[in-house]
Design an enzyme around this catalytic site. Structure first.
Site, PDB file in Angstrom:
ATOM      1  N   TYR A 228       0.844  -1.198   0.000  1.00  0.00           N
ATOM      2  CA  TYR A 228       0.000   0.000   0.000  1.00  0.00           C
ATOM      3  C   TYR A 228       0.875   1.243   0.000  1.00  0.00           C
ATOM      4  O   TYR A 228       0.613   2.207  -0.739  1.00  0.00           O
ATOM      5  CB  TYR A 228      -0.913  -0.010   1.225  1.00  0.00           C
ATOM      6  CG  TYR A 228      -1.781   1.230   1.360  1.00  0.00           C
ATOM      7  CD1 TYR A 228      -2.929   1.378   0.587  1.00  0.00           C
ATOM      8  CD2 TYR A 228      -1.444   2.250   2.252  1.00  0.00           C
ATOM      9  CE1 TYR A 228      -3.725   2.509   0.703  1.00  0.00           C
ATOM     10  CE2 TYR A 228      -2.237   3.383   2.375  1.00  0.00           C
ATOM     11  CZ  TYR A 228      -3.368   3.511   1.602  1.00  0.00           C
ATOM     12  OH  TYR A 228      -4.148   4.636   1.717  1.00  0.00           O
TER      13      TYR A 228
ATOM     14  N   LYS B  20       1.012   4.432  -2.813  1.00  0.00           N
ATOM     15  CA  LYS B  20       0.820   5.843  -2.490  1.00  0.00           C
ATOM     16  C   LYS B  20       2.080   6.664  -2.757  1.00  0.00           C
ATOM     17  O   LYS B  20       1.993   7.851  -3.117  1.00  0.00           O
ATOM     18  CB  LYS B  20       0.381   5.992  -1.033  1.00  0.00           C
ATOM     19  CG  LYS B  20      -1.045   5.489  -0.779  1.00  0.00           C
ATOM     20  CD  LYS B  20      -2.056   6.228  -1.644  1.00  0.00           C
ATOM     21  CE  LYS B  20      -3.486   5.842  -1.322  1.00  0.00           C
ATOM     22  NZ  LYS B  20      -4.477   6.589  -2.137  1.00  0.00           N
TER      23      LYS B  20
END
EC number: 1.1.1.-
Length: 290
Positions: free
Chosen positions: A150, A154
């Site tokens: 994740y 990002k």
């Protein structure tokens, strides 16, 4: 038909209980005509009650994005003032136990989704001298344990946004990256059933991992307060490039700016009790040698 003076904001990922819903309502409060998107299976009840314009969208599907552009362009007469790339999903797992197919799915939403949106909507943004708002995360800056994939999605979104900002500046389009701290949303709901794989080196941490995926973030910023900050920044004539907001974003920004990147190592090792893992691993290695 909306008057020519009406400004339009298109926000992806506006399911109930999330950041997108809060952003939609804040743009509405500021006098902007918000346009929400929902996944095909999501309920629209919360948007219907508020009188919000919405369309179905799967950001991983090219045809879905193309259809959305047709629908939005018809509504706005080819104009778009704000494109907020908010749709996102989580994948919580240790880096070495990662299921690559799951990560590819996440990148398709978190990174390639915004890329598709910008690819298809850039002409409408240029026509309005608009702004692109990419919803990022402190995870793209710090080594958040169990969030390596994740975090990578990002980080990629933020740095893609950097180049996008420079490239679109001559065309009159601004790009704002939001570095979000902890915000009180339901984004973790799809991770609640996730467990460590059998035989994982992290098996001694199974209970801690379970608690992590079921956690309610401590001292998380209320999503409506967060939305007020984000929308306020996006309305500025000259917004900052990276806007840090949400719990812990201030201290992380300070440490990220003025200290070596390893400043976070001890913090997160302690936060996730990785000393327990080391003890278990050392004991297992001694048993092998004995």
């Amino acid at each position: 038909m909306a008057p020519q003076s009406t400004k339009f904001a298109l926000i992806t990922g506006c399911g109930a209980g999330g950041i997108g819903e809060a952003l939609i309502l804040e743009y509405l409060r500021r006098g902007i005509h918000p346009i929400a998107t929902l996944l095909p299976f999501e309920s629209s009840e919360h948007l219907d009650k508020a009188g919000i314009t919405w369309f179905k969208l799967d950001v991983t599907n090219e045809e879905s994005v193309v259809q959305l552009k047709k629908d939005v362009s018809e509504l706005t007469k080819g104009r778009l003032d704000f494109l907020v790339n908010n749709a996102g999903i989580c994948y919580t797992m240790t880096a070495i136990d990662t299921d690559v197919k799951s990560v590819q799915r996440m990148f398709d939403v978190n990174l390639f989704g915004p890329m598709r949106m910008v690819h298809h909507f850039h002409d409408m943004l240029i026509a309005s001298s608009g702004i692109i708002v990419n919803i990022g995360s402190i995870g793209g800056v710090v080594p958040f344990v169990y969030g390596s994939s994740y975090n990578a999605s990002k980080a990629a979104l933020a740095h893609w946004g950097n180049s996008l900002r420079v490239e679109l500046a001559p065309l009159g389009v601004r790009v704002l990256v939001i570095i979000s701290g902890e915000v009180g949303t339901n984004i973790l709901k799809n991770d609640h059933g996730r467990t460590l794989p059998e035989g994982s080196y992290y098996s001694p941490m199974a209970e801690e991992f379970k608690n992590h995926v079921h956690r309610t973030p401590d001292a998380a910023t209320d999503r409506f307060v967060y939305a007020k900050n984000v929308v306020g920044e996006s309305l500025k004539k000259s917004p900052t490039t990276w806007f840090w907001t949400g719990s812990y974003s201030g201290v992380i920004r300070f440490l990220h700016t003025f200290f070596p990147k390893t400043v976070f190592d001890r913090w997160f090792s302690s936060l996730f009790n990785l000393a327990k893992l080391k003890e278990a691993h050392d004991a297992a290695m001694k048993k092998k040698v004995a």
